[in-house]
Write an enzyme that holds these catalytic residues in place. Structure first.
Site, PDB file in Angstrom:
ATOM      1  CD  GLU A  50      25.508  -0.841  -4.926  1.00 39.93           C
ATOM      2  OE1 GLU A  50      26.701  -1.190  -5.098  1.00 39.93           O
ATOM      3  OE2 GLU A  50      24.996   0.098  -5.558  1.00 39.93           O
ATOM      4  CG  ASP A  94      24.605   0.355 -12.544  1.00 43.52           C
ATOM      5  OD1 ASP A  94      24.510  -0.851 -12.862  1.00 43.52           O
ATOM      6  OD2 ASP A  94      25.691   0.916 -12.306  1.00 43.52           O
ATOM      7  CG  HIS A 144      27.734  -0.236  -8.494  1.00 44.51           C
ATOM      8  ND1 HIS A 144      27.709   0.259  -7.218  1.00 44.51           N
ATOM      9  CD2 HIS A 144      28.465   0.674  -9.217  1.00 44.51           C
ATOM     10  CE1 HIS A 144      28.382   1.390  -7.157  1.00 44.51           C
ATOM     11  NE2 HIS A 144      28.845   1.665  -8.369  1.00 44.51           N
TER      12      HIS A 144
END
Length: 310
Positions: free
Chosen positions: A262, A257, A283
């Site tokens: 990111e 996750d 996430h």
């Protein structure tokens, strides 16, 4: 009246009720406009963020009036905590508010990956009947869960795992041996935990000591049919090593996750192409409708109380 800047999404009822009486700028897209964000923070008394806003360097320097930072979550790796401390800027994580959401994510993905029966919709809608191919799924009952880190989220995960009939072990050198939270949970060294667990779930912050903790060597110690779940922090896992292990049949499945960079894109995303029994999520393990209300409420109250007490 204090000025509060909110750069990522937050429950609007918590803003309305918890931050009433303040000058609030709420723009969940502000994180994607660094120049405007810095300009707005120049007059801000408080800044509320999730995990994408980098509260450090130029942004901190621009926020000359900043008295506190509210974090809509628990991880603080996007905030320069030491720099905030030096400037007496209070930092308020929403500790405990999303524990249940993450714990449910871990258990849910573990069950899905062990069973392996939920990816057949397209084939069945096309007229196939892959019953034999999907008859070797595994039950979660009787499996061994290994928790790397044994903080509040891991403890919530352990409760749910035990209720489903799992054996639970954990590794955490920072939790004293006589802590009552160990009741029903076996204390284990990490090498032993990796070697015997059917499901390994990570619950550690990203630090110099945990970066790359689960790499090729650690994966090599795990059972070849084990499941790895990382809903903690990107960078703790070597993503390329996980992809390689899945493709080589040396890991039974994985749910990731969080990622080192990111949002996940480009070459970092392409490394996962063709991986079997893999779940990738953006996430969101700690983000549900319910947790957003809790996290937002906790953060709004903390920020409002701090500003009131200045």
């Amino acid at each position: 009246m204090a000025r509060i800047v909110i750069s990522e999404f937050m429950d609007e009822a918590a803003i309305r009720d918890g931050l009433a009486g303040h000058d609030v700028l709420y723009d969940p897209n502000l994180v994607d406009d660094p120049g405007r964000l810095a300009a707005e923070c120049a007059t801000a008394d408080a800044l509320i963020v999730r995990n994408r806003t980098q509260v450090r360097g130029d942004l901190l320097a621009a926020a000359a009036k900043l008295a506190c930072v509210g974090r809509l979550g628990v991880g603080l790796d996007n905030i320069d905590v030491e720099a905030c401390k030096a400037r007496r800027i209070a930092v308020f994580p929403a500790t405990g508010a999303n524990d249940v959401s993450v714990a449910e994510y871990v258990i849910g993905t573990a069950m899905l990956l062990l069973r392996g029966a939920y990816g057949s919709t397209e084939a069945m809608a096309a007229g196939s009947w892959p019953r034999n191919a999907l008859s070797n799924g595994r039950e979660i009952s009787g499996k061994r869960l290994g928790l790397v880190g044994f903080g509040s989220i891991a403890r919530e995960t352990a409760k749910r795992a035990a209720a489903l009939g799992m054996e639970v072990a954990a590794h955490d050198p920072f939790v004293a041996a006589d802590d009552p939270s160990w009741s029903g949970v076996e204390r284990s060294e990490i090498h032993d935990l990796l070697a015997v667990s059917d499901v390994v779930s990570l619950h550690v912050p990203l630090t110099a000591g945990t970066r790359g903790l689960i790499g090729a060597d650690a994966l090599g110690r795990m059972k070849p049919d084990a499941i790895l779940i990382n809903a903690a922090r990107g960078g703790v896992v070597d993503e390329a090593a996980v992809a390689a292990a899945l493709k080589a049949g040396k890991l039974g499945g994985a749910a990731l996750d969080v990622f080192d960079a990111e949002p996940l894109k480009g070459a970092a995303a392409e490394v996962f192409a063709g991986c079997p029994n893999l779940i990738l999520t953006p996430h969101v393990a700690g983000v549900t409708a319910e947790s957003n209300v809790r996290v937002s409420g906790v953060t709004a109250r903390a920020v409002a109380n701090h500003l009131k007490g200045r």
